[in-house]
Scaffold this motif. Structure first.
Motif: not given
Length: 232
Positions: A50-79
């Motif tokens: 995916x080309x970054x320039x094609x996305x443009x501004x204002x896109x919501x991009x999530x990586x594996x770090x971004x889905x966690x719900x909080x710190x530590x083990x308890x903060x892991x996302x269910x997935x």
């Protein structure tokens, strides 16, 4: 943050080299393995093509770090927690991509069939062949996302007297301990949980003595996982 990118620059390159986001692995660099999968506006995409320039501004991009719900083990996302507890990984190169494809699927469907899971993960390859455990992880994550977290109850006064005899249950570690002697560390951690009276075993299995009136097998499995020793 705003960044200036070359029109030929991939999203993975922008994230890793300009933004310092290293959650997505670069595998084949040809959109064939899925290790670099991220979620853009709710849709799983290959970060390497995916080309970054094609996305443009204002896109919501999530990586594996971004889905966690909080710190530590308890903060892991269910997935994330499901892949960890179910052992849906081996070498780990592909795991982040599988987690993100699963996350995208479960945002719109928390009761997927095996065919729907197969279709959603079609772009992800596990060269170690851990597909059965990966499918188990997806189903476990779906079940967790369908079930709201239980409300904790506050008990005032002395605990009720035990009316049932202590029970024992053997569990198998998802990943073997480094040495049989480490079972003493497991016993120390698990004995902190109310209802667990002791843990014995070896580097591959653990036998738990517990009060069935206070704690059940699913809660014991969670206690193992929270202590860093997931079992099956």
């Amino acid at each position: 943050r705003e960044v200036t990118v070359d029109v030929r620059e991939s999203l993975w390159t922008t994230m890793s080299r300009q933004l310092g986001i290293s959650g997505a692995n670069l595998g084949c660099d040809r959109a064939q393995c899925g290790a670099c999968t991220v979620v853009v506006n709710g849709r799983a995409v290959n970060g390497c093509t995916v080309l970054t320039a094609r996305l443009g501004r204002g896109q919501k991009i999530l990586t594996v770090e971004g889905i966690r719900l909080g710190p530590g083990i308890e903060g892991l996302h269910p997935v994330q927690r499901a892949f960890w507890e179910q052992g849906g990984y081996q070498c780990g190169i592909c795991t982040r991509g599988f987690i993100m494809s699963t996350y995208a699927l479960l945002q719109t469907n928390t009761s997927p069939t095996n065919d729907q899971i197969r279709e959603a993960l079609a772009g992800n390859i596990c060269r170690c062949g851990e597909y059965p455990k990966i499918y188990d992880s997806v189903q476990a994550a779906a079940a967790a996302m369908r079930t709201p977290p239980a409300q904790q109850q506050v008990v005032v006064g002395p605990p009720p007297a035990r009316t049932t005899p202590l029970a024992t249950k053997q569990f198998q570690f998802v990943t073997q301990l480094g040495s049989p002697e480490f079972i003493s560390d497991v016993n120390t951690e698990l004995s902190k949980t109310q209802g667990i009276n002791g843990v014995t075993g070896n580097d591959s299995s653990a036998t738990v003595t517990y009060d069935g009136a206070v704690i059940n097998e699913d809660q014991i499995r969670k206690a193992f996982a929270d202590a860093g020793y997931p079992v099956k």
